[in-house]
Design a protein around this motif. Structure first.
Motif, short mmCIF file in Angstrom:
data_model
loop_
_atom_site.label_atom_id
_atom_site.label_comp_id
_atom_site.label_asym_id
_atom_site.label_seq_id
_atom_site.Cartn_x
_atom_site.Cartn_y
_atom_site.Cartn_z
N ASP A 122 0.82 -1.21 0.00
CA ASP A 122 0.00 0.00 0.00
C ASP A 122 0.86 1.26 0.00
O ASP A 122 0.54 2.23 -0.68
CB ASP A 122 -0.92 0.02 1.23
CG ASP A 122 -2.13 -0.90 1.08
OD1 ASP A 122 -2.48 -1.23 -0.06
OD2 ASP A 122 -2.71 -1.26 2.10
N LYS A 132 -8.80 -5.26 -4.46
CA LYS A 132 -8.56 -4.08 -5.31
C LYS A 132 -7.06 -3.87 -5.51
O LYS A 132 -6.59 -3.57 -6.61
CB LYS A 132 -9.19 -2.84 -4.67
CG LYS A 132 -9.06 -1.59 -5.51
CD LYS A 132 -9.68 -0.39 -4.81
CE LYS A 132 -9.44 0.88 -5.61
NZ LYS A 132 -9.96 2.08 -4.90
N VAL A 133 -6.30 -4.03 -4.43
CA VAL A 133 -4.84 -3.88 -4.49
C VAL A 133 -4.24 -4.96 -5.39
O VAL A 133 -3.35 -4.69 -6.20
CB VAL A 133 -4.23 -3.95 -3.08
CG1 VAL A 133 -2.70 -4.00 -3.15
CG2 VAL A 133 -4.68 -2.77 -2.23
N ARG A 134 -4.76 -6.16 -5.26
CA ARG A 134 -4.27 -7.28 -6.07
C ARG A 134 -4.43 -6.99 -7.56
O ARG A 134 -3.56 -7.32 -8.37
CB ARG A 134 -5.06 -8.54 -5.67
CG ARG A 134 -4.43 -9.84 -6.11
CD ARG A 134 -5.01 -11.01 -5.36
NE ARG A 134 -6.40 -11.24 -5.62
CZ ARG A 134 -7.36 -11.33 -4.69
NH1 ARG A 134 -7.05 -11.18 -3.42
NH2 ARG A 134 -8.62 -11.55 -5.02
N GLU A 135 -5.53 -6.35 -7.90
CA GLU A 135 -5.77 -5.99 -9.30
C GLU A 135 -4.79 -4.91 -9.76
O GLU A 135 -4.30 -4.95 -10.90
CB GLU A 135 -7.22 -5.50 -9.46
CG GLU A 135 -7.66 -5.28 -10.90
CD GLU A 135 -7.61 -6.54 -11.75
OE1 GLU A 135 -7.34 -6.41 -12.96
OE2 GLU A 135 -7.82 -7.65 -11.22
N GLU A 136 -4.48 -3.99 -8.86
CA GLU A 136 -3.56 -2.89 -9.21
C GLU A 136 -2.14 -3.38 -9.46
O GLU A 136 -1.42 -2.79 -10.27
CB GLU A 136 -3.54 -1.84 -8.09
CG GLU A 136 -4.76 -0.94 -8.05
CD GLU A 136 -4.59 0.20 -7.06
OE1 GLU A 136 -3.68 1.02 -7.25
OE2 GLU A 136 -5.37 0.25 -6.09
N ILE A 137 -1.74 -4.44 -8.76
CA ILE A 137 -0.36 -4.93 -8.91
C ILE A 137 -0.31 -6.21 -9.75
O ILE A 137 0.67 -6.96 -9.69
CB ILE A 137 0.32 -5.15 -7.54
CG1 ILE A 137 -0.40 -6.25 -6.74
CG2 ILE A 137 0.37 -3.86 -6.75
CD1 ILE A 137 0.33 -6.64 -5.45
N LYS A 138 -1.35 -6.43 -10.52
CA LYS A 138 -1.45 -7.63 -11.35
C LYS A 138 -0.18 -7.81 -12.18
O LYS A 138 0.33 -6.86 -12.77
CB LYS A 138 -2.67 -7.50 -12.28
CG LYS A 138 -3.09 -8.79 -12.93
CD LYS A 138 -4.40 -8.58 -13.66
CE LYS A 138 -4.88 -9.88 -14.31
NZ LYS A 138 -6.17 -9.68 -15.02
N LYS A 174 4.22 0.50 -8.40
CA LYS A 174 3.77 -0.88 -8.28
C LYS A 174 4.97 -1.78 -8.03
O LYS A 174 5.93 -1.76 -8.80
CB LYS A 174 3.05 -1.33 -9.56
CG LYS A 174 1.79 -0.55 -9.87
CD LYS A 174 1.15 -1.05 -11.15
CE LYS A 174 -0.10 -0.25 -11.49
NZ LYS A 174 -0.74 -0.72 -12.75
N LEU A 213 1.99 1.91 -3.50
CA LEU A 213 0.88 2.33 -4.37
C LEU A 213 0.44 3.76 -4.05
O LEU A 213 0.04 4.50 -4.95
CB LEU A 213 -0.30 1.37 -4.22
CG LEU A 213 -0.12 -0.04 -4.80
CD1 LEU A 213 -1.37 -0.88 -4.55
CD2 LEU A 213 0.18 0.01 -6.29
#
Length: 325
Positions: free
Chosen positions: A63, A87-93, A71, A66
């Motif tokens: 976090d 949501k975080v998982r999607e951002e750091i995909k 990332k 981000l």
């Protein structure tokens, strides 16, 4: 004569162009020459300015990165991406899993050729030198972080990546959010307690834990304090084991059940302890002040965003004010 003059001028222009390219052709060259000295729990490390490839070995550090627009390329996630907020998982995909937080893979870390490693000062003190040989490494508290440790670590990470002003803004917004919630609490202080696993004994988070301290910052009284004897050393958080009888002695106004995958529940989703006659004598149970929350969100996400998520859930589910802010 003219030809000689043109050749000399062309040579000067070419040298100037090459010099300009070497100065601005990539951040790595300038970064290596002008590193930032970052003080952390295990010393001081010279970090390249504006590192691009950063790996983190504890979940709460995700976090912090981000929040300042970076990332992580690698995360020690225990091989369980669900530990990370959806949501975080999607951002750091696309990040590389580096194995467990307790024993991350040095080979996988090295393969990423990171500019910066962010380690946990409790978990990784024994392998700090080994990590430092791979890339500049800073070590901060997250596993055993209290509230202030978490805020301080966020600022240190921001300094390491050259984004202090962005993090200071994030901290200011968080404090405003916290104060807004504090104003909504009843005038009479209520006691609150965080419970984890209840399979064999009741596991209670102590007063040094990140979320426990956040709750006191909001305005609650935490259900166990300095008088509660435990094995904590140097102010680090530990779990306290209790019987139902001991919990009844504390008798908090509000109980937060942090539910995880190891908790035993029946077909109705109830824990066996909820059928215990003594459990039903608790004030929180009698007044319907027992709230079930996601343990990953309330325990593992030790960050400013994690604190904000807790504030939002208290606002919505405990104070029942509707929309989160």
């Amino acid at each position: 004569m003219k030809l000689r003059y043109v050749m000399i001028l062309s040579f000067i222009l070419m040298i100037s162009a090459l010099a300009a390219c070497s100065g601005t052709g990539g951040s790595a060259g300038g970064s290596a020459q002008n590193p930032v000295a970052v003080k952390h729990d295990l010393g001081e490390t010279k970090v390249p300015r504006h590192p691009k490839k950063v790996v983190v070995l504890e979940l709460g550090f995700i976090d912090a990165l981000l929040d300042v627009g970076i990332k992580p390329v690698g995360v020690a996630d225990d091989g369980k991406p669900k530990f990370i907020n959806e949501k975080v998982r999607e951002e750091i995909k696309g990040y590389t899993s580096l194995g467990t937080r307790a024993q991350p893979s040095f080979e996988k870390i090295a393969a990423l050729k990171p500019d910066l490693i962010i380690a946990d000062s409790s978990r990784h003190s024994g392998v700090y030198d080994k990590l430092s040989k791979i890339a500049p490494t800073i070590a901060l508290k997250n596993l055993n972080a209290d509230y202030q440790d978490t805020m301080d670590a966020s600022l240190t990470i921001a300094k390491a990546v050259g984004k202090e002003s962005e993090m200071e803004k994030k901290l200011t917004e968080h404090k405003e959010k916290l104060n807004q919630l504090k104003e909504k609490l009843p005038d009479q202080k209520q006691s609150i307690l965080l419970l984890g696993n209840t399979n064999d004994a009741i596991t209670v988070r102590d007063e040094n834990f990140f979320t426990s301290q956040l709750l006191t910052k909001i305005g609650y009284t935490y259900g166990v304090g300095d008088s509660q004897k435990n094995d904590a050393e140097n102010g680090e958080s530990v779990n306290i084991k209790m019987t139902v009888e001991q919990l009844l002695e504390k008798d908090p106004d509000i109980i937060i059940l942090m539910t995880g995958e190891k908790d035993k529940v029946d077909q109705n989703g109830k824990r066996p302890i909820e059928k215990d006659p003594l459990w039903n004598k608790l004030s929180a149970v009698k007044h319907h002040k027992v709230y079930e929350v996601d343990r990953f969100a309330w325990s593992l996400r030790r960050s400013i965003d994690g604190a904000n998520a807790v504030i939002d859930q208290i606002n919505k589910d405990i104070l029942k004010t509707g929309k989160t802010e």
